[in-house]
Design an enzyme around this catalytic site. Structure first.
Site, mmCIF file in Angstrom:
data_model
loop_
_atom_site.group_PDB
_atom_site.id
_atom_site.type_symbol
_atom_site.label_atom_id
_atom_site.label_comp_id
_atom_site.label_asym_id
_atom_site.label_seq_id
_atom_site.Cartn_x
_atom_site.Cartn_y
_atom_site.Cartn_z
ATOM 1 N N THR A 136 36.502 40.117 72.593
ATOM 2 C CA THR A 136 37.471 41.149 72.253
ATOM 3 C C THR A 136 36.806 42.365 71.605
ATOM 4 O OG1 THR A 136 39.314 41.613 70.738
ATOM 5 C CG2 THR A 136 37.841 39.856 70.093
ATOM 6 N N ASP A 137 37.483 43.513 71.699
ATOM 7 C CA ASP A 137 36.972 44.711 71.018
ATOM 8 C C ASP A 137 37.105 44.604 69.494
ATOM 9 O OD1 ASP A 137 39.746 44.990 70.816
ATOM 10 O OD2 ASP A 137 39.819 47.022 71.642
ATOM 11 N N GLU A 138 37.926 43.640 69.022
ATOM 12 C CA GLU A 138 38.174 43.557 67.575
ATOM 13 C C GLU A 138 36.931 43.191 66.777
ATOM 14 O OE1 GLU A 138 41.730 41.650 66.275
ATOM 15 O OE2 GLU A 138 42.896 42.381 67.969
ATOM 16 N N TYR A 193 40.639 35.995 62.871
ATOM 17 C CA TYR A 193 40.526 35.927 64.331
ATOM 18 C C TYR A 193 39.264 36.651 64.808
ATOM 19 C CZ TYR A 193 41.100 37.475 69.171
ATOM 20 O OH TYR A 193 40.873 37.776 70.492
ATOM 21 N N LYS A 242 35.781 35.252 66.612
ATOM 22 C CA LYS A 242 35.304 35.705 67.930
ATOM 23 C C LYS A 242 33.892 36.302 67.798
ATOM 24 C CE LYS A 242 37.137 35.751 71.432
ATOM 25 N NZ LYS A 242 37.258 34.746 72.521
HETATM 26 P P1 NAD Z 1 46.281 33.002 74.923
HETATM 27 O O1 NAD Z 1 46.512 32.646 73.494
HETATM 28 O O2 NAD Z 1 47.399 33.501 75.763
HETATM 29 O O3 NAD Z 1 45.681 31.731 75.706
HETATM 30 C C1 NAD Z 1 44.700 30.906 75.140
HETATM 31 C C2 NAD Z 1 44.592 29.649 76.007
HETATM 32 O O4 NAD Z 1 43.567 28.811 75.433
HETATM 33 C C3 NAD Z 1 45.876 28.810 76.038
HETATM 34 O O5 NAD Z 1 46.160 28.391 77.354
HETATM 35 C C4 NAD Z 1 45.549 27.626 75.144
HETATM 36 O O6 NAD Z 1 46.262 26.437 75.509
HETATM 37 C C5 NAD Z 1 44.050 27.477 75.365
HETATM 38 N N1 NAD Z 1 43.395 26.810 74.228
HETATM 39 C C6 NAD Z 1 43.533 27.109 72.915
HETATM 40 N N2 NAD Z 1 42.814 26.250 72.174
HETATM 41 C C7 NAD Z 1 42.192 25.411 73.046
HETATM 42 C C8 NAD Z 1 41.290 24.314 72.873
HETATM 43 N N3 NAD Z 1 40.918 23.908 71.641
HETATM 44 N N4 NAD Z 1 40.828 23.687 73.977
HETATM 45 C C9 NAD Z 1 41.210 24.078 75.212
HETATM 46 N N5 NAD Z 1 42.070 25.096 75.427
HETATM 47 C C10 NAD Z 1 42.555 25.760 74.347
HETATM 48 O O7 NAD Z 1 45.068 34.009 74.900
HETATM 49 P P2 NAD Z 1 44.792 35.321 75.798
HETATM 50 O O8 NAD Z 1 45.489 36.459 75.189
HETATM 51 O O9 NAD Z 1 44.981 34.983 77.205
HETATM 52 O O10 NAD Z 1 43.227 35.506 75.505
HETATM 53 C C11 NAD Z 1 42.260 34.818 76.292
HETATM 54 C C12 NAD Z 1 40.868 35.192 75.796
HETATM 55 O O11 NAD Z 1 40.678 36.598 75.930
HETATM 56 C C13 NAD Z 1 40.611 34.863 74.340
HETATM 57 O O12 NAD Z 1 39.298 34.409 74.221
HETATM 58 C C14 NAD Z 1 40.796 36.189 73.629
HETATM 59 O O13 NAD Z 1 40.015 36.237 72.457
HETATM 60 C C15 NAD Z 1 40.313 37.163 74.675
HETATM 61 N N6 NAD Z 1 40.917 38.524 74.635
HETATM 62 C C16 NAD Z 1 42.273 38.673 74.598
HETATM 63 C C17 NAD Z 1 42.810 39.969 74.634
HETATM 64 C C18 NAD Z 1 44.306 40.202 74.622
HETATM 65 O O14 NAD Z 1 44.730 41.353 74.550
HETATM 66 N N7 NAD Z 1 45.133 39.195 74.745
HETATM 67 C C19 NAD Z 1 41.962 41.072 74.664
HETATM 68 C C20 NAD Z 1 40.566 40.867 74.671
HETATM 69 C C21 NAD Z 1 40.064 39.577 74.677
HETATM 70 O O1 DAU Z 2 42.144 44.289 70.939
HETATM 71 C C1 DAU Z 2 42.166 43.074 71.611
HETATM 72 C C2 DAU Z 2 43.073 42.112 70.885
HETATM 73 O O2 DAU Z 2 44.405 42.549 71.129
HETATM 74 C C3 DAU Z 2 42.898 40.658 71.332
HETATM 75 O O3 DAU Z 2 41.612 40.227 71.001
HETATM 76 C C4 DAU Z 2 43.935 39.752 70.666
HETATM 77 O O4 DAU Z 2 43.824 38.430 71.163
HETATM 78 C C5 DAU Z 2 45.307 40.301 70.978
HETATM 79 O O5 DAU Z 2 46.280 39.523 70.293
HETATM 80 C C6 DAU Z 2 45.421 41.776 70.542
HETATM 81 O O6 DAU Z 2 45.389 41.890 69.104
HETATM 82 P P1 DAU Z 2 46.379 42.894 68.315
HETATM 83 O O7 DAU Z 2 46.510 42.402 66.932
HETATM 84 O O8 DAU Z 2 45.982 44.310 68.521
HETATM 85 O O9 DAU Z 2 47.750 42.629 69.179
HETATM 86 P P2 DAU Z 2 49.259 42.454 68.731
HETATM 87 O O10 DAU Z 2 50.074 42.479 69.980
HETATM 88 O O11 DAU Z 2 49.446 41.318 67.794
HETATM 89 O O12 DAU Z 2 49.555 43.792 67.931
HETATM 90 C C7 DAU Z 2 49.407 45.070 68.524
HETATM 91 C C8 DAU Z 2 49.696 46.109 67.456
HETATM 92 O O13 DAU Z 2 51.104 46.039 67.118
HETATM 93 C C9 DAU Z 2 48.971 45.870 66.146
HETATM 94 O O14 DAU Z 2 48.642 47.125 65.581
HETATM 95 C C10 DAU Z 2 49.985 45.142 65.267
HETATM 96 C C11 DAU Z 2 51.303 45.718 65.732
HETATM 97 N N1 DAU Z 2 52.462 44.800 65.677
HETATM 98 C C12 DAU Z 2 52.331 43.544 66.207
HETATM 99 C C13 DAU Z 2 53.389 42.666 66.202
HETATM 100 C C14 DAU Z 2 53.234 41.278 66.763
HETATM 101 C C15 DAU Z 2 53.676 45.235 65.163
HETATM 102 O O15 DAU Z 2 53.802 46.391 64.713
HETATM 103 N N2 DAU Z 2 54.722 44.367 65.158
HETATM 104 C C16 DAU Z 2 54.637 43.089 65.638
HETATM 105 O O16 DAU Z 2 55.645 42.325 65.562
#
Ligand code: NAD
Ligand code: DAU
Length: 352
Positions: free
Chosen positions: A133-135, A158, A162
């Protein structure tokens, strides 16, 4: 193209399900094994359309279980790993950091060890692709972008977990010559995202005329990418990325949260045929997230220039498609927002 047996971890989650679908459909000659624990975020409904395809297998398992992971790798003889399994929600990491340390750090080390042991005699043609992730780069001010050389500065449990896993993946490359590649992506949006994250949570609340919780003043900025474009970048990096390298992936699409929510409200009013302004009345400012990162913005020029990637969709189109998908998925949405979700929602939002 050669036959490959690829283990995709976290394939039942949001991004993972899109990656599994892309690989299963685009590469019928590959065997795709989806390894997922099926936590609250993993859902086999996300992959219903692939169930009977001959090049797709699902294995339920926990990457934190070292014995299970080692046995699985000995048995399956994977050629490649695309590792997405993680605890992924920042708010949950603030209330329960330990789960994040276990899955994101220990789980990754278990996979690294298993791959290293299995591949030690011949690493040729093998790939360990870690999705991050970019975080990990921290929080930006009003200007600037995260590049692949930006120093790590994670600020939530988190992002720290990562960052730790990213360091370990690179350490296995340097120490054991494990053929790794890493990508760090910005915020994804699209179908199958669990409605704890901002966009699907807001869609679900607007649909039911419930308040839209906006943290703080809604001034935090995120860089949004359509999930299928993340999957296409993963496909490209998997096949053409250089081992040992990192690629940033982003949408070049920055939005202040409050502006994004207003835009979403407009789309929802149109699609639900509600009077203009109806949804925006639901916006409710609530207590800010602890340690809330101000701004993320990715410089993805390395991926564009070296591998020729470009996103397929403009944000307006992607957002509309996303809302249309959620509105058409009554069964999926009510299945994932019942039971435990209600307890989570109450503990996360009633105190704010
Ligand atoms: P998600 O939470 O939707 O899915 C995570 C999946 O991992 C689920 O299917 C869960 O059952 C599985 N999992 C969790 N713990 C596990 C374990 N111990 N063993 C096996 N499986 C397990 O997550 P996502 O949003 O799809 O993110 C996927 C990946 O991409 C993550 O590594 C996250 O850090 C990264 N990522 C997410 C975003 C985003 O915006 N969502 C952005 C950049 C990177
Ligand atoms: O940048 C990549 C990341 O983006 C991934 O690595 C994470 O897995 C993914 O969850 C996401 O993280 P964020 O914290 O940015 O996403 P989230 O959707 O939780 O929140 C987006 C923005 O909105 C953040 O600034 C927090 C705000 N927010 C979030 C929620 C859930 C609100 O204002 N209200 C809310 O209820």
């Amino acid at each position: 193209m050669s036959r490959l047996k690829i283990c995709i971890t976290g394939g039942a989650g949001f991004i993972g399900s899109h990656v599994v679908r892309l690989f299963v459909n685009k590469y019928p000659q590959y065997d795709i094994v989806n390894l997922d624990k099926l936590t609250y975020a993993g859902n086999l409904m996300n992959l219903h359309d692939l169930e009977d395809l001959p090049n797709y297998t699902f294995i339920k398992g926990d990457i934190v279980d070292e014995v299970f992971v080692n046995e699985l790798f000995q048995e399956q003889k994977f050629d490649a790993i695309i590792h997405l399994a993680a605890e992924s929600h920042v708010d949950r990491s603030i209330s329960n950091p330990l789960e994040f340390i276990k899955t994101n750090i220990l789980g990754t080390v278990n996979l690294l060890n298993a791959a290293k042991n299995e591949w030690k005699d011949n690493m040729e043609g093998k790939t360990f692709y870690h999705i991050s992730t970019d975080e990990v780069y921290g929080s930006l001010g009003d200007t600037g972008f995260f590049t692949e050389d930006t120093a790590y500065d994670p600020r939530s449990p988190y992002s720290s977990s990562k960052a730790s896993s990213d360091h370990l993946v690179r350490a296995y490359h340097h120490t054991y010559k494990l053929p790794v590649v890493v990508s760090n992506c910005s915020n994804n949006y699209g179908s199958f995202q669990f409605p704890e994250k901002l966009i699907p949570l807001a869609i679900n609340n607007i649909k039911h005329f419930r308040p839209i919780p906006v943290y703080g003043k809604g001034e935090n900025i995120r860089d949004w990418l359509y999930v299928e474009d993340h999957a296409s970048a993963i496909d490209l990096i998997f096949h053409q990325g250089k081992k040992g390298e990192t690629y940033n992936i982003g949408g070049e699409n920055e939005w202040k949260n409050i502006d994004l929510i207003h835009r979403l409200c407009k789309v929802m009013d149109e699609l639900l045929q509600r009077a203009e302004g109806t949804s925006a009345k639901l916006i409710t400012f609530v207590q800010d997230r602890a340690g809330h990162d101000a701004r993320y913005a990715i410089d993805c020029s390395k991926l564009k220039n070296e591998l020729g990637w470009k996103p397929s969709l403009q944000f307006e189109e992607g957002l509309k498609k996303t809302v249309q998908w959620y509105l058409s998925q009554e069964e999926w949405l009510s299945a994932v927002t019942s039971g435990d979700y209600l307890n989570y929602y109450e503990s996360q939002y009633t105190k704010r």
